[in-house]
Design a protein around this motif. Structure first.
Motif, PDB file in Angstrom:
ATOM      1  N   ILE A  51       0.867  -1.190   0.000  1.00  0.00           N
ATOM      2  CA  ILE A  51       0.000   0.000   0.000  1.00  0.00           C
ATOM      3  C   ILE A  51       0.899   1.235   0.000  1.00  0.00           C
ATOM      4  CG2 ILE A  51      -1.827   1.242   1.229  1.00  0.00           C
ATOM      5  CD1 ILE A  51      -2.674  -1.430   2.487  1.00  0.00           C
ATOM      6  N   ASP A  52       0.680   2.106  -0.994  1.00  0.00           N
ATOM      7  CA  ASP A  52       1.554   3.273  -1.181  1.00  0.00           C
ATOM      8  C   ASP A  52       0.858   4.552  -0.717  1.00  0.00           C
ATOM      9  OD1 ASP A  52       4.028   4.421  -2.697  1.00  0.00           O
ATOM     10  OD2 ASP A  52       2.342   5.646  -3.362  1.00  0.00           O
ATOM     11  N   THR A  53       1.369   5.142   0.359  1.00  0.00           N
ATOM     12  CA  THR A  53       0.804   6.402   0.829  1.00  0.00           C
ATOM     13  C   THR A  53       1.913   7.446   0.950  1.00  0.00           C
ATOM     14  OG1 THR A  53      -0.574   7.446   2.547  1.00  0.00           O
ATOM     15  CG2 THR A  53       0.934   5.717   3.273  1.00  0.00           C
ATOM     16  N   LYS A 240      -3.831   2.450  -9.119  1.00  0.00           N
ATOM     17  CA  LYS A 240      -4.872   2.824  -8.151  1.00  0.00           C
ATOM     18  C   LYS A 240      -6.226   2.811  -8.830  1.00  0.00           C
ATOM     19  CE  LYS A 240      -6.198   6.732  -8.092  1.00  0.00           C
ATOM     20  NZ  LYS A 240      -6.149   8.203  -8.158  1.00  0.00           N
ATOM     21  N   SER A 241      -7.221   2.239  -8.158  1.00  0.00           N
ATOM     22  CA  SER A 241      -8.581   2.286  -8.694  1.00  0.00           C
ATOM     23  C   SER A 241      -9.604   2.355  -7.569  1.00  0.00           C
ATOM     24  CB  SER A 241      -8.862   1.058  -9.553  1.00  0.00           C
ATOM     25  OG  SER A 241     -10.191   1.109  -9.990  1.00  0.00           O
ATOM     26  N   HIS A 242     -10.658   3.125  -7.826  1.00  0.00           N
ATOM     27  CA  HIS A 242     -11.795   3.194  -6.898  1.00  0.00           C
ATOM     28  C   HIS A 242     -12.847   2.160  -7.268  1.00  0.00           C
ATOM     29  CE1 HIS A 242     -10.938   7.010  -4.710  1.00  0.00           C
ATOM     30  NE2 HIS A 242     -10.111   7.167  -5.722  1.00  0.00           N
ATOM     31  N   GLN A 245     -13.951  -3.817  -9.893  1.00  0.00           N
ATOM     32  CA  GLN A 245     -13.653  -4.609 -11.090  1.00  0.00           C
ATOM     33  C   GLN A 245     -12.251  -4.259 -11.617  1.00  0.00           C
ATOM     34  OE1 GLN A 245     -14.915  -7.227 -12.511  1.00  0.00           O
ATOM     35  NE2 GLN A 245     -13.456  -7.150 -14.238  1.00  0.00           N
ATOM     36  N   HIS A 246     -11.927  -2.976 -11.634  1.00  0.00           N
ATOM     37  CA  HIS A 246     -10.594  -2.550 -12.074  1.00  0.00           C
ATOM     38  C   HIS A 246      -9.522  -3.060 -11.107  1.00  0.00           C
ATOM     39  CE1 HIS A 246     -12.247   1.077 -14.580  1.00  0.00           C
ATOM     40  NE2 HIS A 246     -12.443  -0.082 -15.167  1.00  0.00           N
ATOM     41  N   GLN A 247      -9.819  -3.006  -9.820  1.00  0.00           N
ATOM     42  CA  GLN A 247      -8.848  -3.518  -8.835  1.00  0.00           C
ATOM     43  C   GLN A 247      -8.582  -4.999  -9.096  1.00  0.00           C
ATOM     44  OE1 GLN A 247     -10.485  -2.723  -4.907  1.00  0.00           O
ATOM     45  NE2 GLN A 247      -9.494  -0.712  -4.814  1.00  0.00           N
TER      46      GLN A 247
END
Ligand SMILES: NC(=O)c1ccc[n+]([C@@H]2O[C@H](COP(=O)([O-])OP(=O)(O)OC[C@H]3O[C@@H](n4cnc5c(N)ncnc54)[C@H](OP(=O)(O)O)[C@@H]3O)[C@@H](O)[C@H]2O)c1
Length: 272
Positions: A51-53, A240-242, A245-247
């Motif tokens: 996880i990139d923050t 990154k996706s919200h 399905q993309h995730q």
């Protein structure tokens, strides 16, 4: 999940999730932080562990919350954060120490796996000054690995030459049309992992059309082809996706192999 081994022997997942708009009102980068963990929880469920923050994203606490809410052991996660280069965060050693401690407190997961200098400061000497402080956090065990972001070859070479702890990774913008191949090659020659950000966000429309066609025989999407290509080139990727399905699509990239010809086509994509 596949892993690369960094120059300090620590393993890093080859694929993770970006988060710069997560846990914020309307998914806006500048939106109010809502502490909503839905995007991260769905990514974690799908198998994302990196996880990139960053301090800039103002959502380090959201990441810590999602990790604690999950049923996954802390040691299975790989959390990256970053200190901004701006004077407000780096002007004195004391300020740097304050903000790194603040990151650790916000994330609240005992330690941070990887900490980066988000952008180069105004000189190589200044980069080294901040680096030396990050090194002390590694010596204390509060940060496991340290690296940089948006560093060019000269900035990276200086740090490699003078650092006690060598940078494990450089995170920079890379996508078909703007691979930054010489920087990728320099990183690999020097055992620094190249990590791509914005694999999709700035893609040229014509290049995207070519990738849609190229992906068809593999029964994959253009986005899966990009990520598969980058990982095979030795890059860590952080799409990154919200959208769930993309995730799912973005992590489902390990069951096909691009032909040498297709790989070469992607490598040679270039936009002025
Ligand atoms: N170090 C730095 O200076 C720096 C700078 C920028 C970013 N970053 C990091 O890199 C991460 C990624 O960069 P980014 O978020 O700017 O861009 P990105 O991951 O390249 O692209 C995100 C965009 O792609 C769409 N997308 C994702 N998966 C897709 C798919 N399978 N099919 C179609 N569209 C898809 C997303 O829309 P949907 O949500 O609708 O899927 C979103 O609009 C950031 O979150 C951040 O953690 C670092």
């Amino acid at each position: 999940m596949k892993y690369f081994t960094m120059n300090n022997g620590v393993r890093i997942p080859v694929l993770g999730t970006g988060t710069n708009t997560f846990g914020k009102e309307n998914g806006n980068f500048n939106g109010k932080v809502t502490y909503d963990t839905k995007e991260l929880s769905s990514a974690i469920e799908l198998g994302y562990r990196l996880i990139d923050t960053a301090i800039y994203y103002r959502n380090e606490a959201v990441i810590g919350k999602a990790v604690k809410e999950s049923n996954v052991h802390r040691s299975d996660f790989f959390i990256t954060s970053k200190i901004p280069a701006d004077k407000a965060f780096t002007d004195t050693d004391e300020i740097v120490r304050h903000f790194v401690k603040q990151s650790l407190k916000e994330i609240d997961l005992d330690y941070i796996d990887l900490y980066l200098i988000h952008f180069p400061l105004e000189s190589n000497e200044e980069n080294l000054r901040v680096w030396r402080i990050l090194e002390t956090f590694v010596f204390q065990g509060l940060i496991k690995s340290i690296g940089v972001s948006n560093f060019n070859i000269d900035q990276l070479a200086y740090l490699i030459k003078h650092a006690r702890i060598k940078p494990v990774l450089n995170q920079f913008q890379s996508f078909p049309g703007k691979h930054q191949q010489s920087l990728i090659d320099f990183c690999k020659d020097n055992h620094v992992i190249p990590e791509a950000y914005q694999s999709f966000a700035k893609l040229d429309a014509q290049i995207k059309d070519t990738l849609i066609e190229l992906a068809k025989p593999y029964n994959k999407t253009w986005s899966q082809v990009i990520l598969n290509y980058q990982v095979n080139e030795g890059l860590v990727v952080i799409p990154k996706s919200h959208n769930k399905q993309h995730q799912f699509e973005n992590i489902d990239i390990f069951d096909f192999e691009l032909s040498d010809k297709d790989r070469m086509t992607i490598k040679q994509m270039h936009v002025e």
